[in-house]
Design a protein around this motif. Structure first.
Motif, PDB file in Angstrom:
ATOM      1  N   GLY B 357     125.509  35.317 138.629  1.00  0.00           N
ATOM      2  CA  GLY B 357     125.828  35.242 137.207  1.00  0.00           C
ATOM      3  C   GLY B 357     125.799  33.835 136.662  1.00  0.00           C
ATOM      4  O   GLY B 357     126.009  33.610 135.477  1.00  0.00           O
ATOM      5  N   GLU B 358     125.539  32.860 137.517  1.00  0.00           N
ATOM      6  CA  GLU B 358     125.471  31.494 137.009  1.00  0.00           C
ATOM      7  C   GLU B 358     124.200  31.336 136.210  1.00  0.00           C
ATOM      8  O   GLU B 358     123.113  31.626 136.689  1.00  0.00           O
ATOM      9  CB  GLU B 358     125.428  30.505 138.185  1.00  0.00           C
ATOM     10  CG  GLU B 358     126.753  30.360 138.874  1.00  0.00           C
ATOM     11  CD  GLU B 358     126.601  29.599 140.179  1.00  0.00           C
ATOM     12  OE1 GLU B 358     127.310  28.619 140.350  1.00  0.00           O
ATOM     13  OE2 GLU B 358     125.754  30.002 141.002  1.00  0.00           O
ATOM     14  N   SER B 359     124.350  30.853 134.965  1.00  0.00           N
ATOM     15  CA  SER B 359     123.182  30.834 134.107  1.00  0.00           C
ATOM     16  C   SER B 359     122.297  29.617 134.322  1.00  0.00           C
ATOM     17  O   SER B 359     121.107  29.670 134.071  1.00  0.00           O
ATOM     18  CB  SER B 359     123.606  30.924 132.646  1.00  0.00           C
ATOM     19  OG  SER B 359     124.706  30.082 132.422  1.00  0.00           O
ATOM     20  N   SER B 360     122.854  28.528 134.824  1.00  0.00           N
ATOM     21  CA  SER B 360     122.006  27.352 135.040  1.00  0.00           C
ATOM     22  C   SER B 360     121.425  27.375 136.437  1.00  0.00           C
ATOM     23  O   SER B 360     122.131  27.648 137.397  1.00  0.00           O
ATOM     24  CB  SER B 360     122.822  26.079 134.898  1.00  0.00           C
ATOM     25  OG  SER B 360     123.138  25.857 133.582  1.00  0.00           O
ATOM     26  N   SER B 637     137.171  43.062 127.648  1.00  0.00           N
ATOM     27  CA  SER B 637     137.299  41.798 128.365  1.00  0.00           C
ATOM     28  C   SER B 637     135.942  41.402 128.921  1.00  0.00           C
ATOM     29  O   SER B 637     135.031  42.225 129.037  1.00  0.00           O
ATOM     30  CB  SER B 637     138.343  41.885 129.479  1.00  0.00           C
ATOM     31  OG  SER B 637     138.096  42.992 130.300  1.00  0.00           O
ATOM     32  N   ILE B 638     135.848  40.106 129.234  1.00  0.00           N
ATOM     33  CA  ILE B 638     134.588  39.584 129.767  1.00  0.00           C
ATOM     34  C   ILE B 638     134.868  38.977 131.129  1.00  0.00           C
ATOM     35  O   ILE B 638     135.803  38.191 131.282  1.00  0.00           O
ATOM     36  CB  ILE B 638     134.006  38.499 128.847  1.00  0.00           C
ATOM     37  CG1 ILE B 638     133.679  39.102 127.477  1.00  0.00           C
ATOM     38  CG2 ILE B 638     132.743  37.895 129.455  1.00  0.00           C
ATOM     39  CD1 ILE B 638     133.192  38.093 126.468  1.00  0.00           C
ATOM     40  N   ILE B 639     134.071  39.344 132.110  1.00  0.00           N
ATOM     41  CA  ILE B 639     134.254  38.747 133.435  1.00  0.00           C
ATOM     42  C   ILE B 639     132.905  38.227 133.908  1.00  0.00           C
ATOM     43  O   ILE B 639     131.912  38.954 133.897  1.00  0.00           O
ATOM     44  CB  ILE B 639     134.884  39.757 134.423  1.00  0.00           C
ATOM     45  CG1 ILE B 639     135.235  39.061 135.724  1.00  0.00           C
ATOM     46  CG2 ILE B 639     133.972  40.936 134.689  1.00  0.00           C
ATOM     47  CD1 ILE B 639     136.186  39.852 136.592  1.00  0.00           C
ATOM     48  N   SER B 640     132.864  36.973 134.291  1.00  0.00           N
ATOM     49  CA  SER B 640     131.564  36.370 134.565  1.00  0.00           C
ATOM     50  C   SER B 640     131.567  35.511 135.812  1.00  0.00           C
ATOM     51  O   SER B 640     132.595  34.974 136.208  1.00  0.00           O
ATOM     52  CB  SER B 640     131.159  35.503 133.366  1.00  0.00           C
ATOM     53  OG  SER B 640     130.042  34.714 133.692  1.00  0.00           O
ATOM     54  N   GLY B 641     130.411  35.376 136.428  1.00  0.00           N
ATOM     55  CA  GLY B 641     130.269  34.509 137.587  1.00  0.00           C
ATOM     56  C   GLY B 641     129.888  33.098 137.180  1.00  0.00           C
ATOM     57  O   GLY B 641     129.782  32.205 138.013  1.00  0.00           O
ATOM     58  N   ASP B 642     129.711  32.897 135.893  1.00  0.00           N
ATOM     59  CA  ASP B 642     129.272  31.598 135.396  1.00  0.00           C
ATOM     60  C   ASP B 642     130.471  30.685 135.176  1.00  0.00           C
ATOM     61  O   ASP B 642     131.626  31.109 135.260  1.00  0.00           O
ATOM     62  CB  ASP B 642     128.504  31.801 134.082  1.00  0.00           C
ATOM     63  CG  ASP B 642     127.620  30.610 133.738  1.00  0.00           C
ATOM     64  OD1 ASP B 642     127.023  30.637 132.648  1.00  0.00           O
ATOM     65  OD2 ASP B 642     127.549  29.670 134.553  1.00  0.00           O
ATOM     66  N   THR B 643     130.194  29.427 134.862  1.00  0.00           N
ATOM     67  CA  THR B 643     131.273  28.480 134.601  1.00  0.00           C
ATOM     68  C   THR B 643     131.861  28.726 133.214  1.00  0.00           C
ATOM     69  O   THR B 643     131.393  29.567 132.464  1.00  0.00           O
ATOM     70  CB  THR B 643     130.738  27.049 134.639  1.00  0.00           C
ATOM     71  OG1 THR B 643     129.736  26.928 133.616  1.00  0.00           O
ATOM     72  CG2 THR B 643     130.116  26.735 135.989  1.00  0.00           C
TER      73      THR B 643
END
Lengths: 60, 798
Positions: B357-360, B637-643
């Motif tokens: 999920g990291e976008s960069s 809710s939002i859950i993300s692997g990104d920073t």
């Protein structure tokens, strides 16, 4: 009266034959793809020149 | 350089130059030229006449060694459907099939190549069945021919491991055919009984009665699925709708057999015929599947079939299972790294957005750790495998049981509850009627008893759900929201919480968004455009969107420095775009407020102009969707692997307060869903990547997001196109309407039942009344539900 009974019996028999044909068509995957035949039928096969088949044999 | 652009004779796109030509016709690439040659040599130019030539596909570039692994007979054999006496059949998925010209061309494969005997296309499945002679042509050659024509087969590990499933509808078609046959004929044969008023010849009526008796056997066969399901339901004490249906079927059959053999009546076999027939049409309607989609793809569909292994100076394509620890693997640009490894090249860039999920993309250096599933971007790389394919982090994660979807078949709770109450009430009424008439006349008592069981059969009830949910499912499908089976509609109604993934779900990963802060670069736009077009770095594609409207300027020199950036020289102008480490001295303080870790610096002739900041490209209208759903009562809710990088942007754009969690690993996402469920919530998870797989499986309803239906999606209950996420509020509204329609339809069937039971309980139910009421109630329920759903959808402008 016998005639009517015989008629009913015979027409049922004919109907059963069609049912059997239907079942065997289903079993032979006739209805697996119901869309593509509708496209295939519109292809103009007259585009194939009569000596086309013999031409192919010599290729590749 | 003339202004008129050359159009490719084959695919119609613009040729970059006039270098590729044949017989004074020009082509945009060698691939197109080759297809044209093949067609021309075989007298198949008729291809261009179909669909006005729009059918032509520009073939992808491919390395001729790419299919070398197919020479391995073990792999080739697994792909074949059968192989007898050197005649083999193989089926390929060709996602490029898009029009009738494709069908025409592909079915002419036997004419194009000696050795191919038959070729048949299934357009909806986008598959082709090829029968070929193994003495004349190999699997590899078939694949290469298809690729050369522009139809590169989509093959992944699943194609090797899984065999084709047979069409599950076959049995249903046969049962439906038999039921229809019986129903139609019985209705015709019923005329003498109903219309003659008793004057008709006795022998004929007798004859017809016995024929009726014969029809009971095929009808019970057609209805056997219901009987079996009712039996299992009773055995496992799980009440399902098939139990009252079976009661009705058996009551009809039993009573008819009794009446005919004993001579007391004509039986109700025609009603039995109608019942079975309508029930089966309901089942067929429910059975709609979305052919090219799979809700069960596991991780193996994500990985390619083979990878290049370097052996000193030798390069060979090997299947993934042959990767050994220590192997050097060559990963080309945009390819997926198949196993855990260490970087062997000096620098590399990896996109983990689908995996974590990291976008960069992550910049790595020699000997840095790489996890399987990441995609090499910005160029190719060489890696040294540290694990075998099945031992890598990603495959282990995927095989974790908690990531597996719980149950295959979602059963409608509404249906089970209705079935239970309905059966109880009907049995009570039947028994009461029996007891009421018993003192007066035993025959009347049994008459009433069986009549109630017959007429109260919930066929109207049993048709409501398939037709309501089925119509809803089809409307959803037209809006690019594909549900696994029709009961998902009910799941949508039960949910009160929605959890969103960020990268790839709320944001578009394929198209980045770039923000420029700094001095105006208008004079240099042309140079920038040419420079980024020649670069393979992912941020170049994003910068291109900012300058795409300008004219390209021809460059004198162009260099791409991996890990650093690009340099373009035109006359006296030296333009560079690259990483801050390369171009920017932090002591300079010129770009103070800029998030350097996501930016590319623009430097022209040694002067820092500004920075292109890589921003998350949030989908259009997505913030409104979150607000609307919040207002509708869902807890979002939002859950993300990104920073945390996007937290501010999201907060600024949302009116409501939504909890956001970042830097969550796949297991943590799963746990989050688990906790929500434990606290009593009914949760929907919406995600797109491998890192959402566990959460999607754990949630009460998992919705996978994808940009294109051919792409891999983790296992879920439904799939939605990213571009259609903004329709979510409407989709939920329609499912709410569907529920209301179900209740209204229950009311209608209830009214029919009252009328019917009033006849039955008085022992006044004649076969004629039964034969009229049952089809009538069935048809009115079907018509009502289907039309109501369609009208609701129209009102919602769906």
């Amino acid at each position: 009266m016998l005639a009517l009974i015989a008629l009913i019996a015979v027409s049922l028999l004919v109907a059963i034959i069609f049912l059997v044909l239907f079942i065997s068509a289903v079993k032979n995957d006739q209805y697996k793809d119901t869309y593509t035949p509708s496209v295939r039928i519109l292809f103009d096969e007259s585009e194939n020149k009569p000596n086309n088949k013999s031409n192919v044999r010599g290729k590749k | 350089m003339s202004d008129t652009k050359l159009i490719c004779e084959h695919c119609g796109s613009i040729c970059p130059d006039d270098s590729i030509s044949l017989d004074s016709k020009y082509f945009c690439c060698n691939g197109c030229k080759m297809v044209y040659e093949i067609l021309h040599e075989n007298d198949l130019e008729g291809f261009y006449g179909i669909e006005d030539g729009k059918g032509a596909i520009k073939p992808d570039d491919y390395d001729h060694r790419e299919f070398a692994f197919l020479d391995n007979s073990e792999i080739a054999d697994k792909l074949k459907t059968y192989s007898i006496n050197n005649k083999a059949k193989i089926t390929f998925l060709l996602p490029q099939i898009h029009c009738s010209a494709c069908i025409w061309l592909l079915e002419k494969l036997p004419e194009l190549k000696e050795g191919i005997l038959e070729a048949k296309v299934d357009f909806m499945q986008k598959e082709i069945d090829i029968v070929f002679n193994e003495n004349d042509i190999s699997v590899r050659q078939v694949v290469e021919l298809l690729t050369a024509l522009g139809y590169k087969p989509k093959m992944d590990l699943n194609s090797i491991d899984n065999k084709k499933q047979t069409n599950p509808n076959k049995a249903l078609y046969i049962k439906l055919g038999i039921a229809g046959f019986c129903f139609g004929n019985l209705m015709m044969l019923a005329f003498p009984e109903y219309l003659s008023g008793g004057d008709f010849e006795f022998e004929i009526k007798e004859f017809i009665k016995w024929i009726n008796l014969l029809f009971i056997i095929p009808l019970l066969y057609s209805g056997s699925d219901y009987l079996k399901s009712a039996y299992y339901g009773l055995k496992t004490k799980v009440f399902n709708i098939d139990i009252p249906i079976s009661i009705g079927l058996l009551a009809l059959a039993g009573r008819s057999i009794f009446e005919i053999i004993s001579g007391f009546g004509a039986g109700y076999v025609d009603s039995l015929g109608g019942l079975v027939f309508f029930l089966l049409t309901g089942k067929l309607f429910q059975q709609k599947t979305f052919n090219t989609l799979s809700f069960n793809r596991d991780y193996r569909s994500y990985f390619p079939l083979s990878v290049i292994r370097k052996n000193n100076d030798n390069e060979e394509y090997i299947p993934l299972k042959d990767i050994k620890v220590g192997d050097l693997l060559f990963i080309r640009n945009n390819e997926i790294i198949p196993t855990d490894s260490l970087l062997h090249s000096d620098t590399g860039l990896i996109n983990y957005s689908f995996v974590t999920g990291e976008s960069s993309p992550l910049e790595i250096n020699k000997s840095d750790k790489i996890y399987s599933g990441g995609r090499s971007v910005g160029g190719s790389m060489v890696v040294r495998a540290t694990k075998e394919f099945n031992q890598s982090y990603m495959t282990k994660l995927w095989n974790d049981d908690s990531f597996k979807k719980q149950s295959e078949n979602i059963v409608s709770k509404l249906s089970s509850v209705t079935a239970k109450y309905f059966s109880i009430v009907i049995i009570i009424i039947a028994v009461l009627s029996l007891l009421f008439w018993l003192p007066e006349s035993t025959s009347k008592a049994f008459d009433a008893f069986t009549a109630v069981l017959i007429i109260a059969c919930p066929c109207a009830l049993a048709l409501t759900l398939p037709f309501t949910y089925g119509t809803t499912m089809r409307i959803f499908g037209k809006r690019d929201y594909f549900i696994r089976n029709d009961t998902v509609v009910e799941l949508m109604n039960e949910a009160d919480t929605i959890v969103f993934d960020k990268t790839g779900t709320l944001t578009k990963v394929e198209e980045g968004k770039v923000e420029y802060i700094g001095k105006n670069y208008k004079d240099y736009e042309g140079i920038i455009k040419s420079a980024v077009r020649s670069s393979t770095h992912p941020i170049s594609k994003t910068i291109l969107t900012a300058v795409k409207d300008s004219d390209e300027l021809k460059l004198n020199e162009f260099h791409e420095y991996p890990g650093k950036g690009i340099e373009a020289i035109v006359d006296s102008i030296n333009l560079r775009i690259g990483s801050p480490d390369w171009l920017y001295n932090k002591n300079d303080k010129k770009l103070e407020n800029i998030p350097l870790e996501n930016s590319a610096i623009l430097k022209i002739n040694d002067e820092i102009y500004g920075a292109f900041i890589n921003r998350s490209n949030f989908r259009e209208g997505i913030f409104e969707v979150l607000d609307i759903l919040n207002n509708e009562g869902f807890e979002i809710s939002i859950i993300s692997g990104d920073t945390e990088r996007d937290r501010k942007e999201i907060e600024e754009n949302l009116r409501s307060d939504i909890s956001m969690l970042f830097k969550k690993l796949p297991h943590e996402k799963l746990k989050y869903i688990e906790e929500l469920k434990k606290s009593g919530k009914n949760v929907i998870m919406i995600g797109d990547g491998l890192n959402d797989a566990g959460a999607l499986a754990k949630a009460d309803l998992g919705i996978a997001v994808t940009e294109e239906t051919n792409n891999f999606t983790p296992g879920s209950d439904s799939i939605i196109l990213g571009s259609k996420l903004k329709e979510l509020p409407k989709l939920f509204k329609l499912s709410k309407s569907a529920l209301k329609i179900v209740y209204a339809s229950y009311l209608i069937s209830f009214l029919y039942n009252i009328i019917g039971i009033s006849f039955a309980a008085q022992a006044l139910l004649s076969p004629l009344i039964a034969a009229i009421l049952m089809p009538l109630s069935s048809i009115s329920v079907i018509a009502f539900t289907v039309f109501s759903v369609k009208i609701s959808a129209k009102k919602l402008r769906l």
